[in-house]
Design a protein around this motif. Sequence first.
Motif, PDB file in Angstrom:
ATOM      1  N   UNK A  79       0.815  -1.222   0.000  1.00  0.00           N
ATOM      2  CA  UNK A  79       0.000   0.000   0.000  1.00  0.00           C
ATOM      3  C   UNK A  79       0.847   1.271   0.000  1.00  0.00           C
ATOM      4  N   UNK A  80       0.326   2.285  -0.677  1.00  0.00           N
ATOM      5  CA  UNK A  80       1.022   3.572  -0.775  1.00  0.00           C
ATOM      6  C   UNK A  80       0.498   4.585   0.249  1.00  0.00           C
ATOM      7  N   UNK A  81      -0.504   4.211   1.018  1.00  0.00           N
ATOM      8  CA  UNK A  81      -1.052   5.115   2.039  1.00  0.00           C
ATOM      9  C   UNK A  81       0.005   5.445   3.088  1.00  0.00           C
ATOM     10  N   UNK A  82      -0.116   6.615   3.664  1.00  0.00           N
ATOM     11  CA  UNK A  82       0.745   7.030   4.764  1.00  0.00           C
ATOM     12  C   UNK A  82       0.774   5.919   5.822  1.00  0.00           C
ATOM     13  N   UNK A  83       1.964   5.392   6.098  1.00  0.00           N
ATOM     14  CA  UNK A  83       2.075   4.250   7.023  1.00  0.00           C
ATOM     15  C   UNK A  83       1.711   4.623   8.453  1.00  0.00           C
ATOM     16  N   UNK A  84       1.835   5.892   8.814  1.00  0.00           N
ATOM     17  CA  UNK A  84       1.421   6.316  10.154  1.00  0.00           C
ATOM     18  C   UNK A  84      -0.097   6.218  10.303  1.00  0.00           C
ATOM     19  N   UNK A  85      -0.818   6.577   9.251  1.00  0.00           N
ATOM     20  CA  UNK A  85      -2.269   6.432   9.279  1.00  0.00           C
ATOM     21  C   UNK A  85      -2.646   4.966   9.473  1.00  0.00           C
ATOM     22  N   UNK A  86      -1.939   4.085   8.793  1.00  0.00           N
ATOM     23  CA  UNK A  86      -2.208   2.650   8.926  1.00  0.00           C
ATOM     24  C   UNK A  86      -1.956   2.200  10.366  1.00  0.00           C
ATOM     25  N   UNK A  87      -0.843   2.649  10.953  1.00  0.00           N
ATOM     26  CA  UNK A  87      -0.522   2.270  12.334  1.00  0.00           C
ATOM     27  C   UNK A  87      -1.616   2.737  13.298  1.00  0.00           C
ATOM     28  N   UNK A  88      -2.058   3.986  13.142  1.00  0.00           N
ATOM     29  CA  UNK A  88      -3.103   4.513  14.014  1.00  0.00           C
ATOM     30  C   UNK A  88      -4.400   3.722  13.883  1.00  0.00           C
TER      31      UNK A  88
END
Length: 418
Positions: free
Chosen positions: A280-289
């Motif tokens: 995925x290209x989404x911001x990895x911090x958003x994924x973590x949250x």
Amino acid sequence: MQNSWKKTFAIIWTGQFMSLLSSSAVNFAIIIWLSLETGSAEVLAYAAIAALLPQALIGPFAGVYIDRWDRKRTMIVADGFIAICTLIMSVLFYMGHFELLYIYLLLGMRSLGSAFHMPAMQASVPLLAPESELLRIAGINQIIQSVSNVAGPALGALAIGLMDIGQVLLLDIAGAIIAITSLFFVKIPNPSRSLQEKSSIKQVLRDISLGIKGVTSNKGLSYMFLFSILATFCIMPVAVLFPLLTLQHFGGGKFEMSVIEVVWGIGMLAGGGLLGIFKPTMNKVIIINCMHLLLGITLAISGLLPSGGFLIFVVLTTLGGIAASVYNACFTTIIQEKIDPTMLGRVFSMFFSIALLPSMIGLLSTGFIADNIGISRTFVILGSIISIIGAVSFCVPVLMQLGAKKKEIKPAEEMEVG
């Protein structure tokens, strides 16, 4: 590297898979043995402390030497040390010394070996593969761990049913031998270091300081570490109480305990598979949250279920496994992207230590919590806190920017001067 990294990882992963599978089987067999023999939350908590505290205490110092030593040799020696300790313990049990103290000692010795092996492995990844593939590799690592978590409990439950605990330990020795053998067939580079290689106390403390600066110089990383440490503080007591929730609240036994372990592994397998395939290209911090939110919600709802809601508990545990897998992969990838390879060993070790040491307080209070608050309520309270951590993380701009932009890495020498 572009032409050979896939072959190198295939060899390493083969050995690591066998090692993880055998370790998963042995760990679950030990959990079953402790749960059925004692039924005590305190005993399970002490076992978790024995398995984590040594690694947490020596982690920062181990990281310094990991960055100095040959990383391939470090992994081989660490695996060999764990195998020797396990063999000694197996002999003791074979002679009839079935005592909790020996279980605690075994877990402590394995923890010492892991303090060197795990950070050395993770610190080697950026030196073996292109940076663009780090998230995919982290996803595949999660797949390997997940398959081990699926097959390991089944194998462990079968083994503890057919053999005594001393014989079960031999499985771990076989896995370590395979992992060590696989490492002899690959070349793992070490980062070039212009710093003078000394091992004095002053130099070690200086290197630890550099590792700390590697994180604190980036405010986004600092916040990511902080929220992960707070979440880990809540997760550890819950993780210890999982078997007792299955046994006491849902009225399960060996089979139900195995089912929960298996579906957690299936969830982690699904999460790692998604990352390994789609990258995925989404911001990895958003994924973590989001994964903090999902994991917290699954734990909280699990604590609210009636005693007849085991099947729903199975589904929630699967979702929790997905959340944990995706979180771990994204967290590891961000560190590998943002930290100078010459400091990765000590940064990973430092995080493990800083995250685990506060968790010891939570684990020490596990027995009190289970007896006075109740296992179900503990799941609700701690799960809710984890969700709150995920929600609050969205409100920290510098943390959100961490995954949005790639920042230039400062060499260790420049950081020292600054």
